[in-house]
Scaffold this active site. Structure first.
Site, PDB file in Angstrom:
ATOM      1  N   ASP A  69       0.853  -1.199   0.000  1.00 54.63           N
ATOM      2  CA  ASP A  69       0.000   0.000   0.000  1.00 54.63           C
ATOM      3  C   ASP A  69       0.885   1.244   0.000  1.00 54.63           C
ATOM      4  OD1 ASP A  69      -2.056  -1.770   0.191  1.00 54.63           O
ATOM      5  OD2 ASP A  69      -2.509  -1.390   2.298  1.00 54.63           O
ATOM      6  N   ASP A  71       0.736   3.772   1.828  1.00 54.92           N
ATOM      7  CA  ASP A  71       0.668   4.509   3.098  1.00 54.92           C
ATOM      8  C   ASP A  71       1.925   4.237   3.927  1.00 54.92           C
ATOM      9  OD1 ASP A  71       0.284   1.920   3.923  1.00 54.92           O
ATOM     10  OD2 ASP A  71      -1.745   2.211   4.696  1.00 54.92           O
ATOM     11  N   TYR A 330     -22.106  -3.608  24.073  1.00 58.87           N
ATOM     12  CA  TYR A 330     -22.933  -3.577  25.283  1.00 58.87           C
ATOM     13  C   TYR A 330     -22.789  -2.288  26.087  1.00 58.87           C
ATOM     14  CZ  TYR A 330     -23.044  -8.645  24.430  1.00 58.87           C
ATOM     15  OH  TYR A 330     -23.202  -9.879  23.861  1.00 58.87           O
TER      16      TYR A 330
END
Length: 642
Positions: A69, A71, A330
């Site tokens: 990539d 990046d 939760y």
């Protein structure tokens, strides 16, 4: 794989890597032989660790092309693969073109109005710096559409075929120039050269980048222009700013919390993660972001003195140091009331906001009214740098800020953790080192009571330590007899809760005398230390700085905070001036209409506007310019009045 359909399989092979490769420079034989990724690479290429190569004869491929990539993490993977070849076979690195990289565009732009399939006007940029330079020269990219290619996965199969059809344009060969190349690779990956890496990161000049239009790239340039950007980025993710005490991920969370302005309504952490990813261009894993949110909301002893987010649900306790939190689906959170008092809303307009993929995101740094880096502390390890800043009492900090403003002398501060009932005292022999002691007392000849543990000593791990002090199964005597001679304690009972420590320890009278003589705190490991010798932070300019004391941090912070107050005042004055001018123009216009000095009926709008301008009425653009000079880069302007 789509590209192979263009170039064929006769001379090309492909092997997908699973993330980052091991740094072999400091790895032992067992780590290397047990690493399947490296073993597969050696088999595929026909490489032998014990052999020195003077040519590619005997290898299954004539060169290795690295496709990652575009990046910072992609640069790191390239660096690790270069390091692997250089460490075992430096002679292969010295063969120009044995290692190559495949470069793909990071941004593509094309003229607006053209259909997506018809991109004759398309321009490709291989670095963000090149794209920014082009944007400045083309009216900030107006009239052009853009697409960001963050990874190889962003490109379609059709685009991949296009890249491979023009392989030479996308191929960049690594070239060995001299020994400086080998020195540069060693600097980046040798674990013993952490101090050199510190200097390497600070030496990097913002804006320096690899020119992808060239056909060859020296290893020296790769390390000092590309790989160093990963090192700096990795450090910024681990070391916070002295201004707001936040790392980039935490800043993104705070930015989105302010954007949502959820002071009263809870939001599920899992949903908040999605909102942050969308609004602040977050590029990492969801789990990492969930943990960042949870850490900002924790309020047990040893975590935050002032939690910036509210914990609605189980966000972890001192039993396991926060690791016992519930799943993000939760638990709920919202902005804490204290946060907006510390990060004043009127400062938002004068901050400098970052831009990512054409989207305005969080500022370079926030500037709270007190240094949150001292309030909540900091801890992290980056490339070459690590940091540890303990928590301090907000009241002590405020007292010192007031003293500094009045021209008085600031008083030295000791670390302070909210809810901690033990003692924290400076070591007389070693300045900058503090002794942290828990609370233990003798209740009778055979019983000890522990009611506080040292900071960041969690209850669960401490109970495991006490179990080791008890008689083992093999060391126990016959039933009814007391503990074996090898054990220190007979038994212990935990009467504590999730936020309070209360452990009752039972010993023999003989052992009680022994431990009293040796020292209760020492025997039961209720002493630890906090050092302020590694307070490393990014300063306001984005450079790494080492601070010798909390007062140095406070002084640095106060200088900047004062400038922000001046900017805020200038903006508020400009805002009031703009409002005054608008009201003045409105009042004058109404009076002129009432007196008949301006006729509005049966006239074109353009004629009326022309007459108003001649009579000295200011256009809206001129009124907006009053505040434009006082807002920070990328800050949203006030909405224009009707």
């Amino acid at each position: 794989m789509a590209g192979l359909s263009v170039v064929g399989r006769d001379k090309y092979g492909v092997f997908p890597l699973k993330g980052k490769v091991l740094n072999v420079r400091d790895a032992n034989f067992k780590q290397v032989t047990g690493n399947m990724e490296i073993q597969n690479l050696l088999k595929i290429c026909g490489l032998d660790i014990k052999r020195d190569y003077d040519s590619v004869r005997g290898l299954r491929y004539g060169s290795i092309m690295l496709m990652t990539d575009q990046d910072h993490d992609g640069s790191h993977i390239k660096g690790l693969l270069i390091n692997l070849v250089h460490h075992w076979w430096p002679s292969l690195c010295k063969m120009n073109g044995f290692l190559k990289e495949f470069v793909t565009p990071i941004v593509k732009v094309w003229k607006q109005g053209k259909r997506d399939s018809d991109r004759n006007s398309e321009k490709c940029f291989f670095t963000q710096t090149e794209y920014e330079k082009w944007k400045r020269a083309h009216n900030n990219g107006q009239g052009w559409k853009s697409k960001y290619y963050k990874g190889l996965g962003t490109s379609t199969a059709q685009e991949a075929k296009k890249y491979f059809a023009d392989l030479e344009q996308h191929e960049l060969s690594f070239r060995w120039h001299d020994d400086e190349d080998g020195e540069a690779i060693d600097l980046a990956f040798n674990k013993k050269r952490a101090d050199d890496r510190k200097e390497w990161i600070n030496r990097y000049e913002e804006g320096s980048h690899v020119d992808h239009n060239q056909s060859q790239l020296s290893y020296y340039d790769f390390v000092n222009k590309e790989l160093v950007q990963f090192a700096k980025y990795d450090t910024s993710r681990s070391v916070p700013s002295v201004v707001d005490g936040l790392k980039p991920g935490q800043r993104k969370v705070l930015f989105c919390a302010f954007k949502k302005n959820n002071l009263k309504n809870d939001i599920k952490v899992a949903q908040f993660v999605g909102f942050i990813s969308e609004k602040s261009a977050y590029h990492h894993g969801e789990v990492s972001l969930e943990n960042t949110i949870i850490n900002l909301a924790q309020d047990f002893v040893g975590s935050n003195n002032v939690n910036l987010l509210m914990p609605s649900g189980q966000f972890g306790t001192r039993l396991q140091g926060g690791k016992d939190h519930a799943a993000s689906r939760y638990i709920f959170t919202r902005l804490s009331m204290a946060t907006r008092l510390m990060f004043h809303q009127e400062d938002d307009k004068v901050l400098n906001y970052l831009d990512e993929e054409g989207q305005s995101i969080e500022p370079k740094w926030y500037c709270p009214i007190v240094p949150t880096v001292l309030v909540n502390g900091a801890d992290g390890i980056g490339t070459g740098w690590s940091t540890f800043v303990p928590n301090y009492n907000p009241r002590d900090i405020i007292r010192n800020i007031r003293s500094l403003l009045r021209g008085g002398k600031m008083q030295e501060m000791s670390p302070w953790y909210k809810g901690f009932t033990g003692t924290i005292k400076e070591n007389e022999k070693e300045p900058g080192k503090f002794e942290v002691t828990g609370v233990i007392k003798k209740t009778n000849d055979t019983t000890l009571e522990i009611t506080e543990l040292p900071v960041k000593t969690w209850t669960q791990s401490y109970k495991e330590f006490l179990e080791e002090m008890m008689p083992s199964e093999t060391g126990k005597k016959k039933e009814g007899e007391e503990g074996s001679s090898e054990s220190t304690i007979i038994d212990f009972k935990d009467h504590g809760t999730e936020d309070r420590v209360h452990i009752e320890v039972t010993l023999t009278p003989e052992k009680m005398k022994e431990v009293e003589k040796a020292g209760l705190e020492k025997t039961f490991k209720l002493k630890s230390s906090i050092a302020t010798s590694n307070m490393v932070l990014f300063d306001a300019e984005g450079k790494i700085a080492k601070y010798n004391s909390a007062l140095d941090i406070l002084t640095d912070f106060c200088k900047l905070r004062r400038k922000v107050y001046e900017n805020r005042k200038a903006h508020l004055v400009a805002k009031l001036m703009r409002e005054k001018e608008i009201l003045s123009n409105k009042a004058r216009f109404i009076l002129m209409v009432v007196k008949g000095d301006i006729e509005l009926r049966k006239r074109k709008k353009a004629d009326i506007l022309s007459e108003l301008q001649k009579k000295g009425f200011k256009p809206m653009s001129e009124l907006d310019a009053i505040t434009a000079g006082t807002t920070g880069k990328g800050a949203e302007e006030e909405a224009p009045a009707a």
